[in-house]
Enzyme design. Structure first.
Site, short mmCIF file in Angstrom:
data_model
loop_
_atom_site.label_atom_id
_atom_site.label_comp_id
_atom_site.label_asym_id
_atom_site.label_seq_id
_atom_site.Cartn_x
_atom_site.Cartn_y
_atom_site.Cartn_z
CG LEU A 51 -1.96 -1.23 1.13
CD1 LEU A 51 -2.85 -1.23 2.35
CD2 LEU A 51 -2.81 -1.20 -0.14
N GLY A 52 1.95 1.22 -0.74
CA GLY A 52 2.67 2.47 -1.03
C GLY A 52 1.76 3.30 -1.94
CG MET A 112 3.18 3.22 -7.82
SD MET A 112 2.43 4.11 -9.20
CE MET A 112 2.22 2.82 -10.42
CB SER A 161 3.37 2.76 -17.95
OG SER A 161 3.94 4.04 -18.10
N GLY A 162 2.34 4.86 -15.78
CA GLY A 162 1.50 6.04 -15.59
C GLY A 162 1.78 6.75 -14.28
N GLY A 163 2.69 6.18 -13.50
CA GLY A 163 3.03 6.82 -12.24
C GLY A 163 1.85 6.84 -11.28
CE LYS A 178 6.43 0.80 -17.11
NZ LYS A 178 6.94 0.94 -15.82
CG HIS A 213 6.71 2.04 -21.37
ND1 HIS A 213 7.18 2.69 -20.23
CD2 HIS A 213 5.64 2.77 -21.78
CE1 HIS A 213 6.44 3.77 -19.99
NE2 HIS A 213 5.49 3.83 -20.92
CG ASN A 214 10.14 1.89 -17.65
OD1 ASN A 214 8.99 2.04 -18.08
ND2 ASN A 214 10.40 1.79 -16.37
CD GLU A 226 9.69 6.39 -18.25
OE1 GLU A 226 8.61 5.76 -18.31
OE2 GLU A 226 10.36 6.45 -17.21
CG HIS A 279 38.03 -13.87 -36.29
ND1 HIS A 279 37.96 -14.79 -35.27
CD2 HIS A 279 38.82 -12.87 -35.81
CE1 HIS A 279 38.65 -14.37 -34.23
NE2 HIS A 279 39.20 -13.19 -34.54
C1 6PG Z 1 6.06 4.48 -15.67
C2 6PG Z 1 7.46 4.79 -15.31
C3 6PG Z 1 7.80 4.27 -13.98
C4 6PG Z 1 9.07 4.90 -13.49
C5 6PG Z 1 10.26 4.04 -13.44
C6 6PG Z 1 11.51 4.48 -14.09
O1 6PG Z 1 5.92 3.94 -16.74
O2 6PG Z 1 5.15 4.80 -14.90
O3 6PG Z 1 8.35 4.23 -16.23
O4 6PG Z 1 7.78 2.89 -14.01
O5 6PG Z 1 9.28 6.14 -13.86
O6 6PG Z 1 10.39 3.91 -12.08
O7 6PG Z 1 12.21 5.33 -13.29
P1 6PG Z 1 13.76 5.59 -13.27
O8 6PG Z 1 13.96 6.79 -14.13
O9 6PG Z 1 14.04 5.88 -11.83
O10 6PG Z 1 14.50 4.37 -13.74
#
Ligand code: 6PG
Length: 467
Positions: free
Chosen positions: A10-11, A13, A127-129, A181, A184-185, A188, A451
């Site tokens: 229950l942090g 997220m 994803s979405g924080g 995911k 995805h990061n 990102e 080689h």
């Molecule tokens: C998301 C984000 C989320 C987060 C990661 C990456 O999709 O909601 O990607 O998962 O931002 O924790 O963070 P770092 O920049 O700390 O690696």
């Protein structure tokens, strides 16, 4: 009445996911290892259908069968320990879902262990924080399809919705959801770094104020660059520091952290011969940024070019940097989607690229207008080798590549580092090079290491006695 879903962890997220589920009509049981977070959530409740439990056994027994438990704890050992404490109370057909940023190989191990016990396991990329968790994230579930179907009614309800479609789709077997995911990061990281480089250009080369740059990002966000990251960049640039009155961006220490997902993306790409240079450059840019003290020393020792007094035509160069950013973004997403395609073939996952682009349109951090065009590109050509050669993006990039060239050249000449813009240009030019200098590398390898090499004009493997 039995609860329809349980949430563990229950942090912020986990609490927000639980609240989201309750708002969508689920009867939610919640549990946290330490009492304090449960109590904090309970204080916030205003008539939501959430029931706190302080004993794991009671929590599990409060769930309707087949039981569904959504775990939202820090990736790593904590997941194994939560699973360990749940298993004694679960039965055949129950489902555990991991919504954290777990490494997909850990998810595969957990999947195998639980499958042998008759318990379904879904590794779910979310994803979405914090805000996304509450109002609708993008959801990437991986595991057995029949297990996904048990959870799908809840997952699709809590996901972001775009044009009436839920940003949630079945991704593929075992660790496929967490893999998607992870990449995805990686995208990102690259996207964020590209935006930061565009900001640097506007600030240092065009000498614009932070506010003027915010205006530019706001304008860009109304056009084809429209995306969450561009939107929040404009908002970030508007924010003033309460202590000093300065733009907050000028007060924040220029050292970037990371939690691992971008690094895993690079490692997986490197291990499997997948060119993810822009994503990897964005990771290395973070590592270099954290050498702050060394950078400050080097700033006084190492020379840059003579300063160029020539002033740039603002409107023209704002357009060049817009084009450069667009091409950079397309290249970064092209690398991420290539990583999906090549890994899908490698692991036999059959990843639905068209649908992945669709579920990225809402809720997630890399949501962007052009994901519609990415999805259409895969719809028209499901086996498309690379987004760059789809008719739509090939044309766009043809029109805009000169903007990227101009900005990268200007950065080189004026001594500004553009790790991701230049990696994008290099990727673009390397990818469109039909005959490359790799012949020379092959010859060198054969020279010093026997080689061997292949020939362009006949099949077979050859070795030359070079001396
Ligand atoms: C998301 C984000 C989320 C987060 C990661 C990456 O999709 O909601 O990607 O998962 O931002 O924790 O963070 P770092 O920049 O700390 O690696």
């Amino acid at each position: 009445m039995l609860n329809t879903i349980g949430v563990i962890g229950l942090g912020v997220m986990g609490s927000n996911i639980a609240l989201n589920m309750a708002r969508k009509g689920e009867q939610v049981a919640v549990y946290n290892y330490t009492r304090d977070l449960t109590d904090q959530l309970v204080e916030k409740l205003e008539g939501q259908t959430i029931t706190p439990y302080y004993e794991i056994q009671e929590f599990v027994q409060s769930l309707k069968t087949p039981r569904k438990v959504f775990v939202m704890v820090t990736a790593g050992k904590a997941i194994d320990s939560v699973i360990g404490s749940l298993v004694p109370y679960l039965e055949d057909g129950d489902v555990i879902m991991d919504g954290g940023n777990s490494h997909y190989e850990d998810t595969e191990r957990r999947y195998d262990e639980l499958k042998s016990k008759g318990i379904g396991y879904l590794g779910i990329g979310i994803s979405g924080g914090e805000v996304g968790a509450l109002t609708g994230p993008s959801i990437m579930p991986g595991g057995d399809h029949d297990v996904y179907e048990k959870a799908a009614p809840i997952l699709t309800k809590i996901a972001a919705q775009v044009d009436g479609d839920a940003c949630c789709t079945y991704i593929g077997p075992k660790g496929a959801g967490h893999f998607v995911k992870m990449v995805h990061n990686g995208i990102e990281y690259a996207d964020m770094q590209l935006i930061a480089e565009a900001y640097t250009f506007l600030r240092e080369r065009l000498q614009l104020s932070v506010n003027e740059i915010a205006d530019i990002f706001e304008t860009w966000n109304q056009g084809e660059l429209k995306s969450y990251l561009i939107e929040i960049t404009a908002e970030i640039l508007r924010k003033k520091d309460e202590e000093t009155g300065l733009p907050l961006i000028d007060v924040i220490l220029d050292k970037t952290g990371q939690k691992g997902t971008g690094k895993w993306t690079s490692i997986q790409a490197t291990d499997n011969g997948i060119p993810a240079s822009i994503i990897t450059e964005s990771l290395f840019a973070r590592y270099l940024s954290s050498l702050k003290e060394e950078r400050v020393v080097a700033d006084h020792i190492l020379a840059g070019p003579e300063s160029d007094e020539q002033s740039l035509d603002q409107d023209l160069w704002i357009e060049y940097i817009r084009q450069a950013l667009y091409v950079g973004k397309v290249c970064a997403y092209a690398q991420g989607f290539t990583q999906y395609k090549m890994s899908s073939e490698l692991y036999d996952w059959d990843l639905p690229l068209q649908d992945i682009a669709l579920i990225f349109r809402g809720g997630c951090i890399i949501r962007a207008e052009f994901l519609n065009s990415i999805s259409e590109a895969y719809q028209a050509q499901p086996n498309l080798a690379n987004l760059l050669i789809s008719p739509y993006f090939a044309e766009k990039v043809k029109d805009y590549q000169m903007g990227l060239r101009k900005v990268v050249c200007d950065g080189v000449n004026s001594g500004i580092s553009f790790p991701c813009l230049s990696a994008s240009l290099t990727y673009y030019d390397s990818y469109r090079t039909g005959i490359s200098n790799a012949s020379l590398l092959q010859a060198q390898r054969d020279y010093f290491g026997a080689h061997t090499y292949e020939r362009r004009d006949m099949p077979g493997v050859f070795h030359t006695n070079w001396q």
